[in-house]
Design a protein around this motif. Structure first.
Motif, PDB file in Angstrom:
ATOM      1  N   LYS A  29       0.807  -1.224   0.000  1.00 45.28           N
ATOM      2  CA  LYS A  29       0.000   0.000   0.000  1.00 45.28           C
ATOM      3  C   LYS A  29       0.842   1.277   0.000  1.00 45.28           C
ATOM      4  O   LYS A  29       0.322   2.358  -0.231  1.00 45.28           O
ATOM      5  N   GLY A  30       2.150   1.145   0.236  1.00 48.60           N
ATOM      6  CA  GLY A  30       2.999   2.319   0.227  1.00 48.60           C
ATOM      7  C   GLY A  30       3.019   3.016  -1.120  1.00 48.60           C
ATOM      8  O   GLY A  30       3.162   4.238  -1.192  1.00 48.60           O
ATOM      9  N   ARG A  31       2.878   2.255  -2.197  1.00 51.53           N
ATOM     10  CA  ARG A  31       2.909   2.844  -3.536  1.00 51.53           C
ATOM     11  C   ARG A  31       1.671   3.693  -3.821  1.00 51.53           C
ATOM     12  O   ARG A  31       1.647   4.449  -4.786  1.00 51.53           O
ATOM     13  N   PHE A  32       0.625   3.542  -2.992  1.00 53.23           N
ATOM     14  CA  PHE A  32      -0.641   4.210  -3.258  1.00 53.23           C
ATOM     15  C   PHE A  32      -0.879   5.410  -2.349  1.00 53.23           C
ATOM     16  O   PHE A  32      -1.939   6.030  -2.411  1.00 53.23           O
ATOM     17  N   GLY A  33       0.107   5.745  -1.496  1.00 54.68           N
ATOM     18  CA  GLY A  33      -0.059   6.854  -0.579  1.00 54.68           C
ATOM     19  C   GLY A  33      -0.326   8.164  -1.290  1.00 54.68           C
ATOM     20  O   GLY A  33       0.465   8.594  -2.128  1.00 54.68           O
ATOM     21  N   GLY A  34      -1.437   8.800  -0.992  1.00 57.44           N
ATOM     22  CA  GLY A  34      -1.823  10.046  -1.634  1.00 57.44           C
ATOM     23  C   GLY A  34      -2.586   9.852  -2.926  1.00 57.44           C
ATOM     24  O   GLY A  34      -3.140  10.814  -3.469  1.00 57.44           O
ATOM     25  N   LEU A  35      -2.618   8.627  -3.459  1.00 59.69           N
ATOM     26  CA  LEU A  35      -3.276   8.352  -4.737  1.00 59.69           C
ATOM     27  C   LEU A  35      -4.606   7.621  -4.555  1.00 59.69           C
ATOM     28  O   LEU A  35      -5.597   7.954  -5.206  1.00 59.69           O
ATOM     29  N   SER A  36      -4.632   6.631  -3.665  1.00 57.60           N
ATOM     30  CA  SER A  36      -5.883   5.893  -3.473  1.00 57.60           C
ATOM     31  C   SER A  36      -6.977   6.798  -2.928  1.00 57.60           C
ATOM     32  O   SER A  36      -8.171   6.563  -3.172  1.00 57.60           O
ATOM     33  N   SER A  37      -6.596   7.865  -2.219  1.00 61.87           N
ATOM     34  CA  SER A  37      -7.595   8.796  -1.681  1.00 61.87           C
ATOM     35  C   SER A  37      -8.274   9.610  -2.782  1.00 61.87           C
ATOM     36  O   SER A  37      -9.279  10.274  -2.535  1.00 61.87           O
TER      37      SER A  37
END
Length: 342
Positions: free
Chosen positions: A229-237
């Motif tokens: 999930k680190g790769r999605f920080g700021g993006l999944s939101s």
């Protein structure tokens, strides 16, 4: 700034067509492609006398000993993700100094941003360049009636099919077929056209969900248990998001027949990306990335069976597991006036 400049685009040797989707996004800002530069050999690149402008949006990298890039490259450090597996050694051997000299670094995700800032490298959160992908307004007016499940568990695919009478296609972003760089770019555009025209998309892939935002295709990002999930920080939101368990348990999480409009929080990131990249290259294409009519591909995919085992039994050319591999073998692996000439 004009055509006298030389321009490069990143190429890859991975199975993930999401890499080439990032290159398609970068190519919107290039008046021409003079060089394809391999991400994992970026230090070995040599030009023919001129510095080459390169938008360095990518996942970095399998071989960190090949960073920093060649001196023949003039870089735009933007939409970069630094793999967690190399962070304990990535900033060694002049890399930190290179990033500082050519920064600030545009970070694709908040994890990379935190890593660089903790190591005193000037950086900011840029988001992903795929948010700038341009669709085709005429195609969008005739959006198709199929639903895509891309790299989702089989239970999700089965659940989606229970909830709709629309065609549901189970696809992957991973391709094992050996292709040239330009063929992979062409394949990425075909994959993107499928996302662009879908009724809605359910996926666990970053470079499926973010292009869908850019195309205004309704999308649900599926957060899986084993996902980094680190790769999605700021993006999944930026997305409608659900775990696979939540989706199966609660039918109200996402209505696949009447999907909600995508959130618009990504727009500021997109606009900033466009500004920085166009300032760097002096160019931004006014045209959609889709120059051709992709209708034949959509018709072809509707003729294929949903079930991969049925495909293997009934279609003699189905030597691979993945539906889009079959699409490629059937429709694209032939010379036509639409092939890229490099």
């Amino acid at each position: 700034m004009g055509m006298e400049n030389k321009f490069g685009v990143l190429k890859f040797s991975s199975y993930n067509i999401g890499d080439e989707i990032q290159s398609v996004a970068a190519m919107q800002f290039l008046p021409q492609v003079d060089y394809y530069i391999h991400r994992e050999d970026i230090d070995k690149f040599r030009s023919e006398g001129d510095k080459v402008k390169l938008i360095m949006n990518a996942w970095w990298m399998w071989r960190p000993d090949h960073f920093p890039p060649s001196k023949d490259i003039e870089p735009l450090l933007i939409s970069m993700h630094i793999s967690e597996t190399i962070r304990n050694r990535f900033l060694e051997n002049g890399v930190k100094e290179y990033l500082i000299q050519n920064g600030p670094v545009g970070c694709r995700d908040l994890g990379t941003l935190q890593y660089l800032q903790e190591n005193n490298v000037p950086a900011y959160f840029s988001g992903c360049l795929t948010l700038t992908l341009q669709g085709n307004k005429e195609m969008k007016q005739n959006r198709k009636d199929y639903i895509l499940c891309i790299d989702t568990p089989v239970e999700i695919v089965e659940e989606v099919r229970r909830r709709t009478n629309r065609p549901v296609y189970d696809l992957t972003n991973m391709f094992t077929v050996s292709l040239s760089s330009t063929q992979r770019i062409e394949l990425a555009k075909i994959v993107l056209s499928l996302y662009h025209n879908a009724h809605c998309v359910i996926t666990s892939r970053l470079h499926v969900s973010l292009p869908c935002l850019a195309f205004d295709t309704p999308v649900l990002f599926l957060s899986l248990k084993n996902m980094n999930k680190g790769r999605f920080g700021g993006l999944s939101s930026l997305l409608h998001e659900s775990s696979d368990e939540e989706f199966i348990r609660n039918k109200e999480i996402y209505n696949v027949d009447n999907p909600p409009a995508n959130p618009q929080k990504y727009c500021e990131l997109r606009d900033n990306l466009i500004q920085r990249c166009s300032d760097f290259t002096g160019y931004y294409s006014p045209h959609s990335i889709f120059e051709d009519d992709f209708e034949p591909l959509i018709m072809l995919i509707k003729l294929l069976k949903y079930d991969r085992d049925n495909i293997k039994r009934t279609l003699w050319f189905a030597e691979r597991d993945d539906l889009l591999d079959i699409l490629y073998a059937k429709q694209i692996k032939r010379t036509s006036k639409h092939d890229l000439k490099y």
